[in-house]
Design a protein around this motif. Structure first.
Motif, PDB file in Angstrom:
ATOM      1  N   THR A 187       0.844  -1.470  -0.066  1.00  0.00           N
ATOM      2  CA  THR A 187      -0.183  -0.067  -0.068  1.00  0.00           C
ATOM      3  C   THR A 187       0.659   1.147  -0.058  1.00  0.00           C
ATOM      4  O   THR A 187       0.336   2.342  -0.268  1.00  0.00           O
ATOM      5  CB  THR A 187      -1.136  -0.041   1.245  1.00  0.00           C
ATOM      6  N   ILE A 188       2.241   1.251   0.318  1.00  0.00           N
ATOM      7  CA  ILE A 188       3.069   2.108   0.111  1.00  0.00           C
ATOM      8  C   ILE A 188       3.364   2.781  -1.251  1.00  0.00           C
ATOM      9  O   ILE A 188       3.760   1.891  -1.891  1.00  0.00           O
ATOM     10  CB  ILE A 188       4.369   2.212   0.981  1.00  0.00           C
ATOM     11  N   ASP A 189       3.197   3.810  -1.347  1.00  0.00           N
ATOM     12  CA  ASP A 189       3.428   4.480  -3.016  1.00  0.00           C
ATOM     13  C   ASP A 189       5.049   4.307  -3.169  1.00  0.00           C
ATOM     14  O   ASP A 189       5.578   5.041  -2.560  1.00  0.00           O
ATOM     15  CB  ASP A 189       2.957   5.966  -3.020  1.00  0.00           C
ATOM     16  N   LEU A 192       7.352   7.374  -3.403  1.00  0.00           N
ATOM     17  CA  LEU A 192       8.087   7.985  -2.194  1.00  0.00           C
ATOM     18  C   LEU A 192       9.487   7.429  -1.942  1.00  0.00           C
ATOM     19  O   LEU A 192      10.375   8.377  -1.966  1.00  0.00           O
ATOM     20  CB  LEU A 192       7.513   7.657  -0.995  1.00  0.00           C
ATOM     21  N   ILE A 210      10.615   6.250   6.001  1.00  0.00           N
ATOM     22  CA  ILE A 210       9.399   6.047   5.157  1.00  0.00           C
ATOM     23  C   ILE A 210       8.694   4.769   5.329  1.00  0.00           C
ATOM     24  O   ILE A 210       7.376   4.903   5.720  1.00  0.00           O
ATOM     25  CB  ILE A 210      10.018   6.024   3.597  1.00  0.00           C
ATOM     26  N   THR A 211       9.246   3.589   5.446  1.00  0.00           N
ATOM     27  CA  THR A 211       8.454   2.560   5.589  1.00  0.00           C
ATOM     28  C   THR A 211       7.953   2.369   7.030  1.00  0.00           C
ATOM     29  O   THR A 211       6.611   2.000   7.054  1.00  0.00           O
ATOM     30  CB  THR A 211       9.394   1.183   5.207  1.00  0.00           C
ATOM     31  N   PRO A 213       7.460   4.306   9.224  1.00  0.00           N
ATOM     32  CA  PRO A 213       6.197   5.353  10.058  1.00  0.00           C
ATOM     33  C   PRO A 213       4.941   4.767   9.179  1.00  0.00           C
ATOM     34  O   PRO A 213       3.921   4.844   9.701  1.00  0.00           O
ATOM     35  CB  PRO A 213       6.837   6.646   9.840  1.00  0.00           C
ATOM     36  N   LEU A 214       4.927   4.675   7.807  1.00  0.00           N
ATOM     37  CA  LEU A 214       3.831   4.340   7.123  1.00  0.00           C
ATOM     38  C   LEU A 214       3.270   2.930   7.496  1.00  0.00           C
ATOM     39  O   LEU A 214       1.926   2.645   7.284  1.00  0.00           O
ATOM     40  CB  LEU A 214       4.037   4.490   5.670  1.00  0.00           C
ATOM     41  N   MET A 215       3.907   2.102   8.131  1.00  0.00           N
ATOM     42  CA  MET A 215       3.564   0.941   8.407  1.00  0.00           C
ATOM     43  C   MET A 215       3.028   0.657   9.790  1.00  0.00           C
ATOM     44  O   MET A 215       2.696  -0.545  10.431  1.00  0.00           O
ATOM     45  CB  MET A 215       4.683  -0.217   8.070  1.00  0.00           C
ATOM     46  N   ARG A 216       2.904   1.951  10.504  1.00  0.00           N
ATOM     47  CA  ARG A 216       2.651   1.681  11.927  1.00  0.00           C
ATOM     48  C   ARG A 216       1.265   1.221  12.184  1.00  0.00           C
ATOM     49  O   ARG A 216       0.924   0.375  13.064  1.00  0.00           O
ATOM     50  CB  ARG A 216       2.827   2.876  12.697  1.00  0.00           C
TER      51      ARG A 216
END
Length: 303
Positions: A187-189, A192, A210-211, A213-216
């Protein structure tokens, strides 16, 4: 003459009718057993009283008896060790494998499917498999370690039995963690990471800033689901060690089982079973409140 229902009222009534089977299922297989357990926990119930139907109300005596038992707190400590050890290793290994499979490579799909076998097997089968592999005489692990002089009675030594059980549970839980975390990674663009790489960020910096924080949100969900499953694990531990040796692996679920089916103290067993739900219940309440705070937070605001 009866007034016809409005379209919205008709839709509501139809929706209630569709919900009835599910509500009946929950009432029969969830609400009734839970309420009966609560009733049993405040009555003095043994085998004779269970069959005879007469049970004396004793209030919170069963809870006091359980919490005054040193064996109960010993089982609580073992459950916490088992749960925390399993969650840490499952999540770490699962995240590493998710990062590995996030990018396509030859035979990646085949390897990912093979890893899922551990999760698809029933826990009784997995426990039996690891009991054989960790056997002191004919186990596969001792056969590999024997030339180096590192063979050991893993499941019969109180100092290593818990490690053996955690090892088996990690093997069972890693595929589940990997699968959910892999979905989160997709789901992470990718733009980025590409932009960060162009700006000179290293792979570790992209992972850290990036990975992770967005995966929290996904990580919190995975850890919560792991906690709810692991804290109540019974079959895997029962098959591998039965709670031994010398109560070294008698986690809380096995304590409840022994009170129920070894000593036939059903009132105390019901009280202990309800206490077993405390940690998962608190974790679930915290997670729901966290989701509610995130939903009420303004866009772009810190949570």
């Amino acid at each position: 003459m009866r007034r016809p229902l409005s379209p919205s009222a008709h839709r509501r009534r139809t929706g209630y009718l569709f919900c009835l089977p599910g509500m009946a299922f929950l009432a029969l297989f969830l609400a009734y057993p839970l309420l009966y357990t609560v009733w049993t926990s405040v009555h003095d119930v043994d085998l004779g009283q269970l069959l005879g139907g007469a049970a004396r109300f004793n209030g919170l005596d069963n809870y006091r008896t359980v919490t005054d038992d040193p064996a109960f707190w010993h089982s609580v400590r073992l459950s916490l060790v088992f749960t925390l050890g399993s969650l840490l290793l499952q999540f770490t290994i699962g995240f590493a494998l998710a990062l590995l499979f996030a990018r396509p490579f030859p035979l990646g799909g085949l390897l990912r499917s093979l890893l899922l076998v551990a999760w698809l097997l029933p826990p009784v089968v997995s426990g039996t498999l690891f009991r054989w592999m960790l056997d002191a005489e004919s186990g596969a692990y001792n056969a590999l370690l024997k030339p180096a002089g590192l063979s050991h009675d893993w499941l019969t030594d109180p100092s290593t039995a818990m490690a053996g059980v955690v090892f088996a549970n990690v093997w069972v839980g890693v595929p589940f963690n990997m699968l959910l975390l892999l979905v989160g990674l997709h789901t992470i663009d990718p733009e980025l990471h590409e932009a960060a790489a162009i700006d000179g960020a290293s792979a570790w910096q992209r992972l850290r800033h990036i990975t992770l924080p967005l995966m929290r949100p996904v990580s919190v969900t995975v850890l919560l689901l792991g906690l709810l499953y692991t804290f109540k694990v019974f079959d895997l531990v029962f098959v591998m060690t039965g709670g031994g040796p010398v109560d070294a692996t008698r986690v809380l679920s096995l304590y409840v089982y022994e009170v129920f089916f070894t000593f036939f103290r059903f009132g105390q067993g019901a009280a202990a079973g309800l206490l077993l739900l405390v940690v998962p219940l608190l974790a679930g309440v915290w997670y729901v409140r966290r989701l509610r705070r995130e939903g009420e937070a303004p866009a772009g605001g810190a949570v």
